[in-house]
Design a protein around this motif. Structure first.
Motif, PDB file in Angstrom:
ATOM      1  N   ILE A  56       0.828  -1.206   0.000  1.00 20.19           N
ATOM      2  CA  ILE A  56       0.000   0.000   0.000  1.00 20.19           C
ATOM      3  C   ILE A  56       0.865   1.260   0.000  1.00 20.19           C
ATOM      4  N   VAL A  57       1.909   1.255   0.806  1.00 22.91           N
ATOM      5  CA  VAL A  57       2.793   2.420   0.869  1.00 22.91           C
ATOM      6  C   VAL A  57       3.509   2.628  -0.461  1.00 22.91           C
ATOM      7  N   LEU A  58       4.021   1.554  -1.062  1.00 17.41           N
ATOM      8  CA  LEU A  58       4.695   1.679  -2.352  1.00 17.41           C
ATOM      9  C   LEU A  58       3.731   2.137  -3.441  1.00 17.41           C
ATOM     10  N   GLY A  59       2.512   1.630  -3.401  1.00 17.37           N
ATOM     11  CA  GLY A  59       1.522   2.059  -4.381  1.00 17.37           C
ATOM     12  C   GLY A  59       1.172   3.525  -4.238  1.00 17.37           C
ATOM     13  N   ALA A  60       1.039   3.997  -3.013  1.00 21.33           N
ATOM     14  CA  ALA A  60       0.724   5.407  -2.779  1.00 21.33           C
ATOM     15  C   ALA A  60       1.886   6.293  -3.195  1.00 21.33           C
ATOM     16  N   ALA A  61       3.113   5.816  -2.991  1.00 25.07           N
ATOM     17  CA  ALA A  61       4.274   6.603  -3.392  1.00 25.07           C
ATOM     18  C   ALA A  61       4.425   6.626  -4.913  1.00 25.07           C
ATOM     19  N   ALA A  62       4.032   5.536  -5.579  1.00 25.62           N
ATOM     20  CA  ALA A  62       4.167   5.454  -7.032  1.00 25.62           C
ATOM     21  C   ALA A  62       3.176   6.363  -7.749  1.00 25.62           C
ATOM     22  N   ALA A  63       1.994   6.490  -7.223  1.00 23.76           N
ATOM     23  CA  ALA A  63       0.980   7.312  -7.894  1.00 23.76           C
ATOM     24  C   ALA A  63       0.150   8.033  -6.832  1.00 23.76           C
ATOM     25  N   PHE A  64       0.052   9.340  -6.939  1.00 16.46           N
ATOM     26  CA  PHE A  64      -0.649  10.116  -5.924  1.00 16.46           C
ATOM     27  C   PHE A  64      -1.774  10.925  -6.564  1.00 16.46           C
ATOM     28  N   GLY A  65      -3.016  10.513  -6.292  1.00 23.36           N
ATOM     29  CA  GLY A  65      -4.175  11.271  -6.720  1.00 23.36           C
ATOM     30  C   GLY A  65      -4.966  10.612  -7.826  1.00 23.36           C
ATOM     31  N   GLY A  66      -6.284  10.762  -7.770  1.00 23.86           N
ATOM     32  CA  GLY A  66      -7.182  10.284  -8.813  1.00 23.86           C
ATOM     33  C   GLY A  66      -7.539   8.816  -8.721  1.00 23.86           C
ATOM     34  N   PHE A  67      -8.434   8.407  -9.641  1.00 24.70           N
ATOM     35  CA  PHE A  67      -8.908   7.030  -9.668  1.00 24.70           C
ATOM     36  C   PHE A  67      -7.812   6.070 -10.111  1.00 24.70           C
ATOM     37  N   ALA A  94      -4.679   6.309  -9.428  1.00 28.00           N
ATOM     38  CA  ALA A  94      -3.848   6.069  -8.251  1.00 28.00           C
ATOM     39  C   ALA A  94      -4.502   5.048  -7.333  1.00 28.00           C
ATOM     40  N   PHE A  95      -5.820   5.132  -7.206  1.00 20.07           N
ATOM     41  CA  PHE A  95      -6.544   4.157  -6.393  1.00 20.07           C
ATOM     42  C   PHE A  95      -6.315   2.747  -6.925  1.00 20.07           C
ATOM     43  N   LEU A  96      -6.388   2.582  -8.239  1.00 18.11           N
ATOM     44  CA  LEU A  96      -6.183   1.254  -8.825  1.00 18.11           C
ATOM     45  C   LEU A  96      -4.744   0.772  -8.633  1.00 18.11           C
ATOM     46  N   VAL A  97      -3.779   1.679  -8.747  1.00 17.10           N
ATOM     47  CA  VAL A  97      -2.379   1.310  -8.543  1.00 17.10           C
ATOM     48  C   VAL A  97      -2.156   0.874  -7.099  1.00 17.10           C
ATOM     49  N   VAL A  98      -2.698   1.613  -6.142  1.00 16.78           N
ATOM     50  CA  VAL A  98      -2.563   1.250  -4.730  1.00 16.78           C
ATOM     51  C   VAL A  98      -3.234  -0.084  -4.457  1.00 16.78           C
ATOM     52  N   LEU A  99      -4.384  -0.315  -5.054  1.00 12.67           N
ATOM     53  CA  LEU A  99      -5.079  -1.593  -4.886  1.00 12.67           C
ATOM     54  C   LEU A  99      -4.236  -2.738  -5.433  1.00 12.67           C
ATOM     55  N   LEU A 100      -3.636  -2.547  -6.590  1.00 11.22           N
ATOM     56  CA  LEU A 100      -2.786  -3.573  -7.192  1.00 11.22           C
ATOM     57  C   LEU A 100      -1.562  -3.856  -6.323  1.00 11.22           C
ATOM     58  N   PHE A 101      -0.861  -2.811  -5.903  1.00 10.17           N
ATOM     59  CA  PHE A 101       0.320  -2.997  -5.061  1.00 10.17           C
ATOM     60  C   PHE A 101      -0.056  -3.642  -3.727  1.00 10.17           C
ATOM     61  N   GLY A 102      -1.187  -3.275  -3.165  1.00  8.70           N
ATOM     62  CA  GLY A 102      -1.645  -3.896  -1.914  1.00  8.70           C
ATOM     63  C   GLY A 102      -1.912  -5.374  -2.087  1.00  8.70           C
ATOM     64  N   ALA A 103      -2.521  -5.749  -3.200  1.00 14.99           N
ATOM     65  CA  ALA A 103      -2.802  -7.165  -3.466  1.00 14.99           C
ATOM     66  C   ALA A 103      -1.507  -7.948  -3.659  1.00 14.99           C
ATOM     67  N   VAL A 104      -0.559  -7.372  -4.389  1.00 16.85           N
ATOM     68  CA  VAL A 104       0.731  -8.036  -4.591  1.00 16.85           C
ATOM     69  C   VAL A 104       1.463  -8.183  -3.255  1.00 16.85           C
TER      70      VAL A 104
END
Length: 58
Positions: free
Chosen positions: A12-23, A25-35
């Motif tokens: 989750i932290v890596l996903g939030a750092a990789a992309a910040f803001g918008g829908f 970014a939400f999908l990127v954080v969701l993907l990184f969290g699942a991984v």
């Protein structure tokens, strides 16, 4: 904190750092969290991926 929790939090932290803001970014954080969750479960020994690789350990 269990390895599963650490993996999920790291993802989750890596996903939030990789992309910040918008829908997107939400999908990127969701993907990184699942991984991160899957990696944590494998390291904890609660998920065995050997069947997906087509080999058996014993």
């Amino acid at each position: 904190m269990t390895p599963t929790q650490v993996g999920l939090l790291t993802g989750i932290v890596l996903g939030a750092a990789a992309a910040f803001g918008g829908f997107g970014a939400f999908l990127v954080v969701l993907l990184f969290g699942a991984v991160g969750l899957v990696v944590g479960r494998v390291l904890e020994g609660k998920l065995d991926l050997s069947q997906l690789a087509g080999r058996d350990r014993g």
